[in-house]
Design a protein around this motif. Structure first.
Motif, PDB file in Angstrom:
ATOM      1  N   LYS A  36       0.855  -1.194   0.000  1.00 41.14           N
ATOM      2  CA  LYS A  36       0.000   0.000   0.000  1.00 41.14           C
ATOM      3  C   LYS A  36       0.884   1.235   0.000  1.00 41.14           C
ATOM      4  O   LYS A  36       1.832   1.327   0.772  1.00 41.14           O
ATOM      5  N   ASN A  38      -0.644   4.569  -0.118  1.00 43.71           N
ATOM      6  CA  ASN A  38      -1.413   5.742   0.298  1.00 43.71           C
ATOM      7  C   ASN A  38      -1.829   5.691   1.768  1.00 43.71           C
ATOM      8  O   ASN A  38      -2.851   6.235   2.149  1.00 43.71           O
ATOM      9  N   ARG A  50      -5.134   3.467   7.983  1.00 45.13           N
ATOM     10  CA  ARG A  50      -6.011   4.550   7.549  1.00 45.13           C
ATOM     11  C   ARG A  50      -5.452   5.039   6.220  1.00 45.13           C
ATOM     12  O   ARG A  50      -4.294   5.431   6.139  1.00 45.13           O
ATOM     13  N   ALA A  52      -5.979   7.286   2.435  1.00 47.09           N
ATOM     14  CA  ALA A  52      -6.633   8.428   1.805  1.00 47.09           C
ATOM     15  C   ALA A  52      -7.635   7.935   0.763  1.00 47.09           C
ATOM     16  O   ALA A  52      -7.405   6.936   0.083  1.00 47.09           O
ATOM     17  N   VAL A  53      -8.745   8.667   0.648  1.00 46.70           N
ATOM     18  CA  VAL A  53      -9.784   8.342  -0.329  1.00 46.70           C
ATOM     19  C   VAL A  53      -9.625   9.307  -1.508  1.00 46.70           C
ATOM     20  O   VAL A  53     -10.136  10.419  -1.473  1.00 46.70           O
ATOM     21  N   GLY A  54      -8.881   8.885  -2.506  1.00 45.30           N
ATOM     22  CA  GLY A  54      -8.651   9.735  -3.675  1.00 45.30           C
ATOM     23  C   GLY A  54      -7.996  11.048  -3.300  1.00 45.30           C
ATOM     24  O   GLY A  54      -7.124  11.113  -2.446  1.00 45.30           O
ATOM     25  N   THR A  56      -9.928  13.600  -2.247  1.00 45.33           N
ATOM     26  CA  THR A  56     -10.968  14.265  -1.479  1.00 45.33           C
ATOM     27  C   THR A  56     -10.411  14.829  -0.176  1.00 45.33           C
ATOM     28  O   THR A  56      -9.635  14.184   0.512  1.00 45.33           O
ATOM     29  N   THR A  65     -10.082  10.093   4.911  1.00 43.64           N
ATOM     30  CA  THR A  65      -9.517   8.751   5.057  1.00 43.64           C
ATOM     31  C   THR A  65     -10.575   7.746   5.478  1.00 43.64           C
ATOM     32  O   THR A  65     -11.617   8.110   6.026  1.00 43.64           O
ATOM     33  N   ILE A  66     -10.287   6.472   5.210  1.00 41.99           N
ATOM     34  CA  ILE A  66     -11.101   5.376   5.717  1.00 41.99           C
ATOM     35  C   ILE A  66     -10.180   4.406   6.450  1.00 41.99           C
ATOM     36  O   ILE A  66      -8.988   4.331   6.167  1.00 41.99           O
TER      37      ILE A  66
END
Length: 84
Positions: A36, A38, A50, A52-54, A56, A65-66
C-alpha cells in the motif's frame, strides 16, 4: 537509530504518533499481503490502516480517510524487506 518500528505511526505532523526522522527513512506497508502506498496512519496491535480516499479533502483541508482492518506489516524501505 533503531530499526524497530513503532506500534502506531502517522504522517500527520499534528498527531502524537508522528515521527519525522523515521518517516524520512521511508516506511513501506504491506496490508493483507499487498503493498500500500497511500497509508496515512497504521496500528499493528489493533490491525488497521487509515488510507486516503482519492484526492478528497475534509472541510479543514485534510485528506479524507477510511480505516481498513487486516494484517499490517510495516518495514523500512532503505533496507531490503525481510524474507518470510
Amino acid at each position: 537509530m533503531t530499526d524497530t518500528l513503532p506500534d502506531r505511526l502517522s504522517v500527520d505532523p499534528r498527531s502524537p504518533h508522528h515521527d519525522e526522522a523515521l518517516l524520512k527513512r521511508g516506511i513501506g506497508i504491506r496490508f493483507n499481503g499487498a503493498e500500500k502506498t497511500n497509508v496515512e496512519e497504521y496500528c499493528i496491535s489493533e490491525g488497521w490502516i487509515r488510507v486516503a480516499v482519492g484526492k478528497t479533502l475534509d472541510r479543514k483541508g485534510n485528506p479524507l480517510t477510511i480505516k481498513l482492518q487486516g494484517k499490517v506489516e510495516p518495514y523500512i524501505k532503505d533496507e531490503p524487506p525481510e524474507q518470510g
